[in-house]
Design a protein around this motif. Structure first.
Motif, PDB file in Angstrom:
ATOM      1  N   THR A  24      -5.011   5.483  -4.203  1.00 43.46           N
ATOM      2  CA  THR A  24      -6.011   5.308  -5.166  1.00 43.46           C
ATOM      3  C   THR A  24      -5.804   6.451  -6.147  1.00 43.46           C
ATOM      4  O   THR A  24      -5.731   7.687  -5.946  1.00 43.46           O
ATOM      5  CB  THR A  24      -7.403   5.561  -4.599  1.00 43.46           C
ATOM      6  N   VAL A  25      -5.770   5.846  -7.344  1.00 42.94           N
ATOM      7  CA  VAL A  25      -5.255   6.808  -8.425  1.00 42.94           C
ATOM      8  C   VAL A  25      -6.451   7.316  -9.303  1.00 42.94           C
ATOM      9  O   VAL A  25      -7.253   6.402  -9.670  1.00 42.94           O
ATOM     10  CB  VAL A  25      -4.251   5.987  -9.377  1.00 42.94           C
ATOM     11  N   VAL A  26      -6.581   8.508  -9.517  1.00 40.70           N
ATOM     12  CA  VAL A  26      -7.670   9.217 -10.058  1.00 40.70           C
ATOM     13  C   VAL A  26      -7.185   9.972 -11.430  1.00 40.70           C
ATOM     14  O   VAL A  26      -6.302  10.714 -11.269  1.00 40.70           O
ATOM     15  CB  VAL A  26      -8.435  10.098  -9.326  1.00 40.70           C
ATOM     16  N   ARG A  27      -7.776   9.641 -12.536  1.00 41.29           N
ATOM     17  CA  ARG A  27      -7.248  10.131 -13.819  1.00 41.29           C
ATOM     18  C   ARG A  27      -8.734  10.789 -14.456  1.00 41.29           C
ATOM     19  O   ARG A  27      -9.697   9.891 -14.528  1.00 41.29           O
ATOM     20  CB  ARG A  27      -6.771   9.562 -14.935  1.00 41.29           C
ATOM     21  N   ASN A  28      -8.657  12.098 -14.829  1.00 36.30           N
ATOM     22  CA  ASN A  28      -9.947  12.587 -15.406  1.00 36.30           C
ATOM     23  C   ASN A  28     -11.019  12.373 -14.810  1.00 36.30           C
ATOM     24  O   ASN A  28     -12.087  11.809 -15.154  1.00 36.30           O
ATOM     25  CB  ASN A  28      -9.870  11.948 -16.944  1.00 36.30           C
ATOM     26  N   ASP A  29     -11.249  12.479 -13.550  1.00 37.52           N
ATOM     27  CA  ASP A  29     -12.294  12.407 -12.698  1.00 37.52           C
ATOM     28  C   ASP A  29     -12.651  11.057 -12.308  1.00 37.52           C
ATOM     29  O   ASP A  29     -13.785  10.721 -11.956  1.00 37.52           O
ATOM     30  CB  ASP A  29     -13.286  13.471 -12.887  1.00 37.52           C
ATOM     31  N   GLN A  30     -11.845   9.848 -12.835  1.00 35.34           N
ATOM     32  CA  GLN A  30     -12.423   8.560 -12.566  1.00 35.34           C
ATOM     33  C   GLN A  30     -11.315   7.839 -11.839  1.00 35.34           C
ATOM     34  O   GLN A  30     -10.064   7.866 -12.037  1.00 35.34           O
ATOM     35  CB  GLN A  30     -12.389   7.822 -13.860  1.00 35.34           C
ATOM     36  N   ILE A  31     -11.501   7.220 -10.942  1.00 35.07           N
ATOM     37  CA  ILE A  31     -10.650   6.125 -10.160  1.00 35.07           C
ATOM     38  C   ILE A  31     -10.368   4.955 -11.212  1.00 35.07           C
ATOM     39  O   ILE A  31     -11.146   4.447 -11.800  1.00 35.07           O
ATOM     40  CB  ILE A  31     -11.267   5.288  -8.980  1.00 35.07           C
ATOM     41  N   VAL A  32      -8.804   4.876 -11.356  1.00 36.03           N
ATOM     42  CA  VAL A  32      -8.385   4.049 -12.509  1.00 36.03           C
ATOM     43  C   VAL A  32      -7.532   3.067 -11.807  1.00 36.03           C
ATOM     44  O   VAL A  32      -7.104   1.866 -12.547  1.00 36.03           O
ATOM     45  CB  VAL A  32      -7.652   4.723 -13.802  1.00 36.03           C
ATOM     46  N   ASP A  33      -7.127   3.088 -10.547  1.00 40.10           N
ATOM     47  CA  ASP A  33      -5.945   2.145  -9.961  1.00 40.10           C
ATOM     48  C   ASP A  33      -5.966   2.008  -8.798  1.00 40.10           C
ATOM     49  O   ASP A  33      -6.156   3.399  -8.084  1.00 40.10           O
ATOM     50  CB  ASP A  33      -4.674   2.215 -10.845  1.00 40.10           C
ATOM     51  N   ASP A  34      -5.646   1.341  -8.090  1.00 38.44           N
ATOM     52  CA  ASP A  34      -5.328   1.205  -6.630  1.00 38.44           C
ATOM     53  C   ASP A  34      -4.089   0.525  -6.126  1.00 38.44           C
ATOM     54  O   ASP A  34      -3.567  -0.424  -7.231  1.00 38.44           O
ATOM     55  CB  ASP A  34      -6.223   0.563  -5.753  1.00 38.44           C
ATOM     56  N   LEU A  35      -3.325   0.949  -5.059  1.00 41.69           N
ATOM     57  CA  LEU A  35      -2.174   0.150  -4.721  1.00 41.69           C
ATOM     58  C   LEU A  35      -2.537  -0.080  -3.112  1.00 41.69           C
ATOM     59  O   LEU A  35      -2.581   0.851  -2.582  1.00 41.69           O
ATOM     60  CB  LEU A  35      -1.015   0.653  -5.109  1.00 41.69           C
ATOM     61  N   TYR A  36      -2.235  -1.400  -2.669  1.00 42.25           N
ATOM     62  CA  TYR A  36      -2.316  -1.335  -1.215  1.00 42.25           C
ATOM     63  C   TYR A  36      -1.185  -2.500  -0.848  1.00 42.25           C
ATOM     64  O   TYR A  36      -0.726  -3.144  -1.402  1.00 42.25           O
ATOM     65  CB  TYR A  36      -3.490  -2.189  -0.941  1.00 42.25           C
ATOM     66  N   SER A  37      -0.348  -1.872   0.080  1.00 44.87           N
ATOM     67  CA  SER A  37       0.673  -2.647   0.746  1.00 44.87           C
ATOM     68  C   SER A  37       0.573  -2.755   2.385  1.00 44.87           C
ATOM     69  O   SER A  37       0.583  -1.633   3.050  1.00 44.87           O
ATOM     70  CB  SER A  37       2.003  -2.360   0.096  1.00 44.87           C
ATOM     71  N   LEU A  38       1.034  -3.956   2.872  1.00 47.43           N
ATOM     72  CA  LEU A  38       1.229  -3.763   4.319  1.00 47.43           C
ATOM     73  C   LEU A  38       2.685  -3.410   4.394  1.00 47.43           C
ATOM     74  O   LEU A  38       3.223  -3.745   3.176  1.00 47.43           O
ATOM     75  CB  LEU A  38       1.310  -5.173   4.818  1.00 47.43           C
ATOM     76  N   ILE A  39       3.137  -2.911   5.443  1.00 49.32           N
ATOM     77  CA  ILE A  39       4.403  -2.386   5.433  1.00 49.32           C
ATOM     78  C   ILE A  39       5.097  -3.012   6.876  1.00 49.32           C
ATOM     79  O   ILE A  39       4.227  -3.018   7.847  1.00 49.32           O
ATOM     80  CB  ILE A  39       4.650  -0.833   5.579  1.00 49.32           C
ATOM     81  N   ASN A  40       6.231  -3.772   6.675  1.00 49.07           N
ATOM     82  CA  ASN A  40       6.991  -4.096   8.228  1.00 49.07           C
ATOM     83  C   ASN A  40       7.553  -2.800   8.796  1.00 49.07           C
ATOM     84  O   ASN A  40       8.336  -2.341   8.331  1.00 49.07           O
ATOM     85  CB  ASN A  40       8.217  -5.154   7.850  1.00 49.07           C
ATOM     86  N   PRO A  41       6.809  -2.144   9.852  1.00 48.74           N
ATOM     87  CA  PRO A  41       7.348  -0.950  10.579  1.00 48.74           C
ATOM     88  C   PRO A  41       8.864  -1.307  11.222  1.00 48.74           C
ATOM     89  O   PRO A  41       9.404  -0.307  11.582  1.00 48.74           O
ATOM     90  CB  PRO A  41       6.369  -0.550  11.288  1.00 48.74           C
ATOM     91  N   GLN A  42       9.271  -2.623  11.380  1.00 47.30           N
ATOM     92  CA  GLN A  42      10.385  -3.001  12.119  1.00 47.30           C
ATOM     93  C   GLN A  42      10.191  -2.176  13.562  1.00 47.30           C
ATOM     94  O   GLN A  42      11.132  -1.593  14.085  1.00 47.30           O
ATOM     95  CB  GLN A  42      11.669  -2.459  11.427  1.00 47.30           C
ATOM     96  N   ALA A  43       8.968  -2.027  13.960  1.00 49.35           N
ATOM     97  CA  ALA A  43       8.775  -1.489  15.143  1.00 49.35           C
ATOM     98  C   ALA A  43       7.321  -2.055  16.027  1.00 49.35           C
ATOM     99  O   ALA A  43       6.793  -2.790  15.130  1.00 49.35           O
ATOM    100  CB  ALA A  43       8.071  -0.134  15.081  1.00 49.35           C
ATOM    101  N   PRO A  44       7.317  -2.052  17.101  1.00 52.30           N
ATOM    102  CA  PRO A  44       6.150  -2.742  17.892  1.00 52.30           C
ATOM    103  C   PRO A  44       4.855  -2.021  17.504  1.00 52.30           C
ATOM    104  O   PRO A  44       4.882  -1.106  17.457  1.00 52.30           O
ATOM    105  CB  PRO A  44       6.939  -2.768  19.452  1.00 52.30           C
ATOM    106  N   PHE A  45       3.939  -3.088  17.607  1.00 53.51           N
ATOM    107  CA  PHE A  45       2.499  -2.579  17.621  1.00 53.51           C
ATOM    108  C   PHE A  45       2.113  -2.145  18.982  1.00 53.51           C
ATOM    109  O   PHE A  45       2.112  -3.124  19.931  1.00 53.51           O
ATOM    110  CB  PHE A  45       1.718  -3.691  16.990  1.00 53.51           C
TER     111      PHE A  45
END
Length: 177
Positions: A24-45
């Motif tokens: 979550t990106v904050v500039r000048n005390d305001q949330i301005v953007d988000d990035l969300y991604s799933l990730i393949n961990p190549q490992a068991p859950f």
């Protein structure tokens, strides 16, 4: 204040098993953007991790690996950038171990832990978990352990602390990573 708050979820107890990440990106005390991604961990859950965050192997089967995602998020991790997390020890450890898994050099950046700031500023709470802090500050946290919701909540906690305690008081919590 400018910063990015981060949150990782892992597939199992190993810190190099990141299965989701949010920024979550904050500039000048305001949330301005988000990035969300799933990730393949190549490992068991592990069933316990799935019970916590709800993610399963089939959810991340087509997701990028951490090494594929890294070029897109690298600009947020430089010596002049502030990275914020609630329990930063965990999130920075996941980052460190994920980078090591793919032999990616570890960047240097600044870190602030809202778990530490919350323990300092809000004495006497039953615990200092993210959901407890949010409940006590009336901060929206819709799905705890969803990386995006957790990342946004962490940003909101720091913004609350900035408005109530000031930037100078928070500077003592910033560490180099």
């Amino acid at each position: 204040m400018n910063f990015v708050s981060i949150d990782f979820e892992t597939a199992n107890a190993k810190r190099n098993s990141a299965c989701s990440l949010a920024l979550t990106v904050v500039r000048n005390d305001q949330i301005v953007d988000d990035l969300y991604s799933l990730i393949n961990p190549q490992a068991p859950f592990h069933w316990r991790n799935t019970q916590i965050h709800g993610l399963r192997t089939q959810d991340v089967a087509e997701a990028p690996t951490f090494s594929e995602l890294w070029p897109h998020i690298l600009p947020f991790f430089s010596p002049d950038k502030l990275v914020v997390a609630h329990n930063a020890r965990f999130d920075c450890s996941v980052l460190k171990h994920s980078l090591a898994l793919y032999n990616i050099p570890q960047p240097n950046f600044l870190v602030l832990d809202t778990l530490a700031t919350s323990r300092s500023y809000f004495k006497g709470l039953q615990n200092y978990k993210l959901n407890t802090i949010c409940q006590n500050l009336n901060i929206k946290l819709e799905h705890h352990h969803n990386a995006l919701d957790d990342s946004r909540a962490c940003a909101d906690i720091l913004l609350y602390q900035l408005s109530h305690f000031g930037n100078n008081n928070l500077n003592s919590f910033i560490k180099s990573f």
